[in-house]
Design a protein around this motif. Structure first.
Motif, PDB file in Angstrom:
ATOM      1  N   MET A 168       1.646   4.728  -4.873  1.00  0.00           N
ATOM      2  CA  MET A 168       1.542   3.467  -4.148  1.00  0.00           C
ATOM      3  C   MET A 168       2.260   2.335  -4.858  1.00  0.00           C
ATOM      4  O   MET A 168       2.651   1.350  -4.216  1.00  0.00           O
ATOM      5  CB  MET A 168       0.063   3.098  -3.969  1.00  0.00           C
ATOM      6  CG  MET A 168      -0.759   4.096  -3.190  1.00  0.00           C
ATOM      7  SD  MET A 168      -2.543   3.787  -3.319  1.00  0.00           S
ATOM      8  CE  MET A 168      -2.663   2.138  -2.635  1.00  0.00           C
ATOM      9  N   ILE A 169       2.423   2.434  -6.157  1.00  0.00           N
ATOM     10  CA  ILE A 169       2.894   1.306  -6.962  1.00  0.00           C
ATOM     11  C   ILE A 169       4.262   0.779  -6.520  1.00  0.00           C
ATOM     12  O   ILE A 169       4.420  -0.441  -6.327  1.00  0.00           O
ATOM     13  CB  ILE A 169       2.891   1.670  -8.457  1.00  0.00           C
ATOM     14  CG1 ILE A 169       1.459   1.909  -8.931  1.00  0.00           C
ATOM     15  CG2 ILE A 169       3.549   0.576  -9.293  1.00  0.00           C
ATOM     16  CD1 ILE A 169       1.335   2.360 -10.369  1.00  0.00           C
ATOM     17  N   PRO A 170       5.307   1.624  -6.335  1.00  0.00           N
ATOM     18  CA  PRO A 170       6.609   1.070  -5.914  1.00  0.00           C
ATOM     19  C   PRO A 170       6.537   0.320  -4.583  1.00  0.00           C
ATOM     20  O   PRO A 170       7.177  -0.724  -4.423  1.00  0.00           O
ATOM     21  CB  PRO A 170       7.497   2.312  -5.803  1.00  0.00           C
ATOM     22  CG  PRO A 170       6.856   3.331  -6.678  1.00  0.00           C
ATOM     23  CD  PRO A 170       5.391   3.084  -6.559  1.00  0.00           C
ATOM     24  N   TYR A 171       5.745   0.839  -3.654  1.00  0.00           N
ATOM     25  CA  TYR A 171       5.622   0.178  -2.355  1.00  0.00           C
ATOM     26  C   TYR A 171       4.880  -1.151  -2.479  1.00  0.00           C
ATOM     27  O   TYR A 171       5.267  -2.156  -1.866  1.00  0.00           O
ATOM     28  CB  TYR A 171       4.884   1.084  -1.370  1.00  0.00           C
ATOM     29  CG  TYR A 171       5.660   2.308  -0.938  1.00  0.00           C
ATOM     30  CD1 TYR A 171       6.716   2.198  -0.041  1.00  0.00           C
ATOM     31  CD2 TYR A 171       5.338   3.564  -1.429  1.00  0.00           C
ATOM     32  CE1 TYR A 171       7.424   3.315   0.358  1.00  0.00           C
ATOM     33  CE2 TYR A 171       6.044   4.695  -1.031  1.00  0.00           C
ATOM     34  CZ  TYR A 171       7.087   4.555  -0.134  1.00  0.00           C
ATOM     35  OH  TYR A 171       7.796   5.667   0.254  1.00  0.00           O
ATOM     36  N   LEU A 172       3.796  -1.165  -3.268  1.00  0.00           N
ATOM     37  CA  LEU A 172       3.042  -2.406  -3.441  1.00  0.00           C
ATOM     38  C   LEU A 172       3.867  -3.470  -4.156  1.00  0.00           C
ATOM     39  O   LEU A 172       3.733  -4.668  -3.882  1.00  0.00           O
ATOM     40  CB  LEU A 172       1.753  -2.127  -4.212  1.00  0.00           C
ATOM     41  CG  LEU A 172       0.691  -1.305  -3.478  1.00  0.00           C
ATOM     42  CD1 LEU A 172      -0.437  -0.924  -4.423  1.00  0.00           C
ATOM     43  CD2 LEU A 172       0.147  -2.085  -2.288  1.00  0.00           C
ATOM     44  N   CYS A 173       4.727  -3.041  -5.068  1.00  0.00           N
ATOM     45  CA  CYS A 173       5.613  -3.995  -5.743  1.00  0.00           C
ATOM     46  C   CYS A 173       6.622  -4.583  -4.762  1.00  0.00           C
ATOM     47  O   CYS A 173       6.940  -5.783  -4.825  1.00  0.00           O
ATOM     48  CB  CYS A 173       6.340  -3.310  -6.896  1.00  0.00           C
ATOM     49  SG  CYS A 173       5.292  -2.912  -8.314  1.00  0.00           S
ATOM     50  N   VAL A 206      10.780  -5.967   4.063  1.00  0.00           N
ATOM     51  CA  VAL A 206      10.646  -7.223   4.816  1.00  0.00           C
ATOM     52  C   VAL A 206       9.306  -7.878   4.502  1.00  0.00           C
ATOM     53  O   VAL A 206       9.213  -9.103   4.356  1.00  0.00           O
ATOM     54  CB  VAL A 206      10.790  -6.966   6.327  1.00  0.00           C
ATOM     55  CG1 VAL A 206      10.538  -8.249   7.118  1.00  0.00           C
ATOM     56  CG2 VAL A 206      12.178  -6.418   6.635  1.00  0.00           C
ATOM     57  N   ALA A 207       8.245  -7.066   4.383  1.00  0.00           N
ATOM     58  CA  ALA A 207       6.916  -7.616   4.079  1.00  0.00           C
ATOM     59  C   ALA A 207       6.931  -8.382   2.771  1.00  0.00           C
ATOM     60  O   ALA A 207       6.219  -9.388   2.614  1.00  0.00           O
ATOM     61  CB  ALA A 207       5.890  -6.486   4.019  1.00  0.00           C
ATOM     62  N   GLY A 208       7.747  -7.935   1.819  1.00  0.00           N
ATOM     63  CA  GLY A 208       7.837  -8.614   0.534  1.00  0.00           C
ATOM     64  C   GLY A 208       8.537  -9.952   0.588  1.00  0.00           C
ATOM     65  O   GLY A 208       8.526 -10.704  -0.392  1.00  0.00           O
ATOM     66  N   GLN A 209       9.152 -10.270   1.731  1.00  0.00           N
ATOM     67  CA  GLN A 209       9.853 -11.545   1.886  1.00  0.00           C
ATOM     68  C   GLN A 209       8.956 -12.632   2.470  1.00  0.00           C
ATOM     69  O   GLN A 209       9.381 -13.769   2.628  1.00  0.00           O
ATOM     70  CB  GLN A 209      11.078 -11.354   2.781  1.00  0.00           C
ATOM     71  CG  GLN A 209      12.102 -10.376   2.221  1.00  0.00           C
ATOM     72  CD  GLN A 209      13.237 -10.098   3.192  1.00  0.00           C
ATOM     73  OE1 GLN A 209      13.481 -10.875   4.122  1.00  0.00           O
ATOM     74  NE2 GLN A 209      13.939  -8.996   2.996  1.00  0.00           N
ATOM     75  N   TYR A 210       7.711 -12.278   2.790  1.00  0.00           N
ATOM     76  CA  TYR A 210       6.773 -13.271   3.324  1.00  0.00           C
ATOM     77  C   TYR A 210       6.049 -13.988   2.184  1.00  0.00           C
ATOM     78  O   TYR A 210       5.814 -13.412   1.119  1.00  0.00           O
ATOM     79  CB  TYR A 210       5.736 -12.605   4.232  1.00  0.00           C
ATOM     80  CG  TYR A 210       6.275 -12.175   5.570  1.00  0.00           C
ATOM     81  CD1 TYR A 210       6.456 -13.101   6.594  1.00  0.00           C
ATOM     82  CD2 TYR A 210       6.592 -10.844   5.821  1.00  0.00           C
ATOM     83  CE1 TYR A 210       6.957 -12.713   7.830  1.00  0.00           C
ATOM     84  CE2 TYR A 210       7.087 -10.436   7.050  1.00  0.00           C
ATOM     85  CZ  TYR A 210       7.261 -11.375   8.046  1.00  0.00           C
ATOM     86  OH  TYR A 210       7.751 -10.982   9.262  1.00  0.00           O
ATOM     87  N   SER A 211       5.691 -15.227   2.436  1.00  0.00           N
ATOM     88  CA  SER A 211       4.942 -16.017   1.457  1.00  0.00           C
ATOM     89  C   SER A 211       3.450 -15.795   1.678  1.00  0.00           C
ATOM     90  O   SER A 211       2.751 -16.649   2.234  1.00  0.00           O
ATOM     91  CB  SER A 211       5.301 -17.508   1.589  1.00  0.00           C
ATOM     92  OG  SER A 211       4.576 -18.271   0.663  1.00  0.00           O
ATOM     93  N   TRP A 212       2.966 -14.641   1.232  1.00  0.00           N
ATOM     94  CA  TRP A 212       1.560 -14.307   1.404  1.00  0.00           C
ATOM     95  C   TRP A 212       0.655 -15.278   0.644  1.00  0.00           C
ATOM     96  O   TRP A 212      -0.460 -15.586   1.086  1.00  0.00           O
ATOM     97  CB  TRP A 212       1.311 -12.872   0.941  1.00  0.00           C
ATOM     98  CG  TRP A 212       2.004 -11.840   1.768  1.00  0.00           C
ATOM     99  CD1 TRP A 212       3.163 -11.189   1.475  1.00  0.00           C
ATOM    100  CD2 TRP A 212       1.586 -11.347   3.049  1.00  0.00           C
ATOM    101  NE1 TRP A 212       3.497 -10.316   2.487  1.00  0.00           N
ATOM    102  CE2 TRP A 212       2.549 -10.395   3.464  1.00  0.00           C
ATOM    103  CE3 TRP A 212       0.496 -11.611   3.875  1.00  0.00           C
ATOM    104  CZ2 TRP A 212       2.443  -9.707   4.672  1.00  0.00           C
ATOM    105  CZ3 TRP A 212       0.392 -10.933   5.083  1.00  0.00           C
ATOM    106  CH2 TRP A 212       1.354  -9.993   5.464  1.00  0.00           C
TER     107      TRP A 212
END
Length: 215
Positions: free
Chosen positions: A20-25, A175-181
């Motif tokens: 899971m780690i690479p995806y969560l990063c 793309v999800a990583g480009q959001y300002s969560w």
């Protein structure tokens, strides 16, 4: 005040696998995934809610005013604070979205409006291992993130549901990583603190873990 969250349930029911780690990063949730579960001090959080002023979005203390900032969100729980705004639609047919992104279709009363029962994710998205294919891993990670969202970051007052408008945002992890969560989390926190500070309020549902870490 009663502090709503489900983080302990997530940690007990969701296996954390190294795959899971690479995806969560890449999608921005690695930091919050590594914040260990700990008991919340309801009295401490209540004391800060009582000192919250909706007019200024600050805590009024004896020493002056202070507040939780975007930098605190990034440093304390590791959510990204730069990027696109987190927005979603509420008019999608979410049963089909769940089938496509989670591999299962919720039935009956598992979906109420635009919200999904969190325990449906626990029961219907199978755990992963070293032999799991990439699609299964990605579905599991989406389920894991939805439980973090519904149980820790954007907590529902019922403590049982997560809003499905977040699920399409997790379709492509890059793309999800480009959001300002982090910005969305802080805005939700401010809103819930404003609600909790009203006369007669008895509970608060927000990223309470952030309030305690900051305090």
């Amino acid at each position: 005040m009663r502090v709503r969250r489900r983080r302990g349930v997530v940690d007990r029911t969701m296996q954390y696998h190294s795959r899971m780690i690479p995806y969560l990063c890449s999608n921005g949730f690695y930091g919050i995934s590594r914040v260990a579960f700990f008991s919340l001090d309801w009295a401490l959080i209540t004391a800060f809610v009582e000192r919250w002023r909706p007019e200024t979005h600050t805590f009024h203390m004896h020493c002056g005013e202070c507040t939780i900032t975007l930098q605190d969100v990034q440093v304390q729980i590791g959510l990204p604070i730069e990027g696109m705004p987190v927005t979603g639609t509420t008019d999608a047919y979410y049963a089909d979205v769940c089938e496509r992104l989670l591999g299962r279709t919720p039935g009956g009363d598992d979906i109420v409006g635009c919200k999904l029962k969190v325990d449906w994710l626990e029961r219907n998205v199978p755990a992963i291992d070293d032999e799991s294919d990439e699609e299964s891993v990605q579905r599991y990670i989406r389920s894991y993130i939805l439980q973090l969202i519904g149980g820790c970051l954007f907590v529902d007052k019922s403590n049982r549901f997560v809003h499905l408008m977040f699920l399409p945002l997790l379709e492509d992890f890059q793309v999800a990583g480009q959001y300002s969560w982090g910005s969305a989390c802080l805005a939700y926190l401010y809103r819930e603190l404003c609600r909790g500070s009203r006369a007669g309020a008895h509970e608060v549902a927000c990223a309470s873990i952030l309030v305690q870490l900051w305090a």
